[in-house]
Design a protein around this motif. Structure first.
Motif, PDB file in Angstrom:
ATOM      1  N   CYS A 169       0.838  -1.202   0.000  1.00  0.00           N
ATOM      2  CA  CYS A 169       0.000   0.000   0.000  1.00  0.00           C
ATOM      3  C   CYS A 169       0.870   1.248   0.000  1.00  0.00           C
ATOM      4  N   PRO A 171       0.011   5.671   0.567  1.00  0.00           N
ATOM      5  CA  PRO A 171      -0.938   6.786   0.621  1.00  0.00           C
ATOM      6  C   PRO A 171      -0.560   7.862  -0.384  1.00  0.00           C
ATOM      7  N   LYS A 179      -5.392   5.800   0.347  1.00  0.00           N
ATOM      8  CA  LYS A 179      -4.305   4.914  -0.031  1.00  0.00           C
ATOM      9  C   LYS A 179      -4.771   3.896  -1.058  1.00  0.00           C
ATOM     10  N   CYS A 181      -3.844   0.034  -2.654  1.00  0.00           N
ATOM     11  CA  CYS A 181      -3.167  -1.197  -2.266  1.00  0.00           C
ATOM     12  C   CYS A 181      -3.260  -2.253  -3.360  1.00  0.00           C
ATOM     13  N   PHE A 210      -7.403  -0.093   8.711  1.00  0.00           N
ATOM     14  CA  PHE A 210      -7.365   1.140   7.915  1.00  0.00           C
ATOM     15  C   PHE A 210      -8.618   1.969   8.179  1.00  0.00           C
ATOM     16  N   GLN A 215      -9.033   5.925   7.291  1.00  0.00           N
ATOM     17  CA  GLN A 215      -8.418   5.907   5.969  1.00  0.00           C
ATOM     18  C   GLN A 215      -9.382   5.342   4.924  1.00  0.00           C
ATOM     19  N   TYR A 217      -9.600   3.627   1.070  1.00  0.00           N
ATOM     20  CA  TYR A 217      -8.676   2.832   0.262  1.00  0.00           C
ATOM     21  C   TYR A 217      -9.390   2.172  -0.914  1.00  0.00           C
ATOM     22  N   VAL A 219      -8.415  -1.457  -2.871  1.00  0.00           N
ATOM     23  CA  VAL A 219      -7.507  -2.601  -2.832  1.00  0.00           C
ATOM     24  C   VAL A 219      -7.809  -3.481  -4.040  1.00  0.00           C
TER      25      VAL A 219
END
Length: 348
Positions: A169, A171, A179, A181, A210, A215, A217, A219
């Motif tokens: 990952c 950011p 972020k 990933c 996370f 956060q 994200y 993924v």
């Protein structure tokens, strides 16, 4: 005098209230649209670390294509030589961004497979996963799963080691709470050897962490499991349609960006070119490459994803050299491109 002080205190309190109110307003999350691009390139198995057979050009060309509008890139099963070449090819993607590439090693340079021939892996280069970004990346995070993959390699000294899967990952510098990933889950998961299942549990725990830290994200990667497999129920939101073969309903916190595909709701398009017998909706090939986002971070439900046809590369001869005028699939996986508008917290 006492009244004057009280009035002054009230004025100061009112001023502080306005300042706090302004701070709270500025801390409201911002809705930002991002496009993720993910591909398992089979850098060793099908390409043997080659960089001159068209793989690099196909990957970089798709990433930079204006109509794809890519922000983030996840590459699985990539050799370091290929990563290096793609990194060079993407230098002009956003010329102002000098921090746009990250690599995570799963097998070190100088390793071989475990066969009697001890064939070099990636032509002697390291093997792993990579992340690229059109936006400047911050410090990378390397998460190696404690659960082994069930696959092995030999290091340069001939000692056998387990292949370590994990998640890479990074950011964004301009939005620290966002972020991207790249993950690769091991392909072996049986009752006797539940490697993939246990890696998915580890992944889910990481993602929960996370979220708890505020956060947002995306993924992406090769999950080596189809959406209707029970071990992915922990990822899919309960609103995502299940299948009659499911023993348990979905109970997760995520939407996969192709789960609204009308050809197979809750599942999406095929991403592998290898036939499988247990694919729902009358499809012949499985979906194992995915892009997940957290449901409560979706600013809207108009997210989408599309699996692209596998491009052709040149065939490699016995010495690993590209043969001009030939054609073979670059990979046994398709590129998946997904777009979503996400809520990203402001820096405090």
């Amino acid at each position: 005098m006492r009244k004057a002080l009280t009035a002054g205190a009230l004025a100061l309190a009112a001023l502080l209230t306005n300042v706090v109110g302004a701070t709270a307003a500025s801390a409201e999350p911002t809705a930002v649209t991002y496009t993720a691009w993910t591909w398992n390139v089979s850098g060793h198995k099908m390409n043997r670390g080659a960089t001159d057979n068209g793989l690099v050009e196909q990957a970089a060309g798709s990433i930079k294509r204006p109509e794809n509008d890519v922000d983030f890139v996840s590459l699985n099963e990539i050799c370091y030589s290929q990563y290096r070449s793609i990194r060079t090819a993407l230098a002009s993607w956003n010329p102002d961004n000098v921090s746009y590439a990250r690599f995570q090693e799963a097998i070190p340079a100088g390793s071989t497979d475990t066969s009697e021939k001890r064939n070099p892996i990636c032509g002697g280069e390291a093997f792993g996963k990579a992340v690229f970004s059109r936006h400047q990346l911050g410090k990378a995070e390397y998460h190696t799963f404690a659960q082994e993959s069930g696959l092995f390699y030999r290091s340069a000294d001939g000692v056998e080691h387990p292949v370590r899967n994990g998640m890479l990952c990074a950011p964004l510098v301009d939005r620290e709470a966002m972020k991207f990933c790249s993950v690769h889950i091991g392909p072996i998961s049986t009752t006797e050897k539940p490697y993939g299942y246990r890696q998915l549990v580890e992944l889910d725990t990481l993602l929960d962490g996370f979220a708890a830290a505020g956060q947002t994200y995306m993924v992406a990667g090769d999950f080596n499991a189809q959406p209707h497999y029970e071990r992915l129920n922990r990822f899919y939101d309960e609103e995502v349609p299940g299948f009659p073969t499911d023993e348990k309903p979905n109970y997760g916190d995520h939407r996969e960006l192709d789960d609204t595909d009308p050809s197979c709701p809750g599942h999406g398009e095929e991403t592998s070119i290898n036939p499988a017998a247990d694919v729902p909706c009358g499809k012949k090939q499985p979906k194992i490459d995915m892009i997940f986002v957290r449901t409560d971070r979706l600013a809207s439900r108009d997210y989408t994803a599309d699996a692209k046809a596998v491009p052709d590369c040149l065939k490699l001869d016995a010495d690993g050299k590209a043969e001009p005028g030939t054609a073979t699939p670059c990979s046994d996986h398709r590129v998946v491109i997904g777009r979503a508008t996400l809520l990203v917290d402001q820096a405090t």
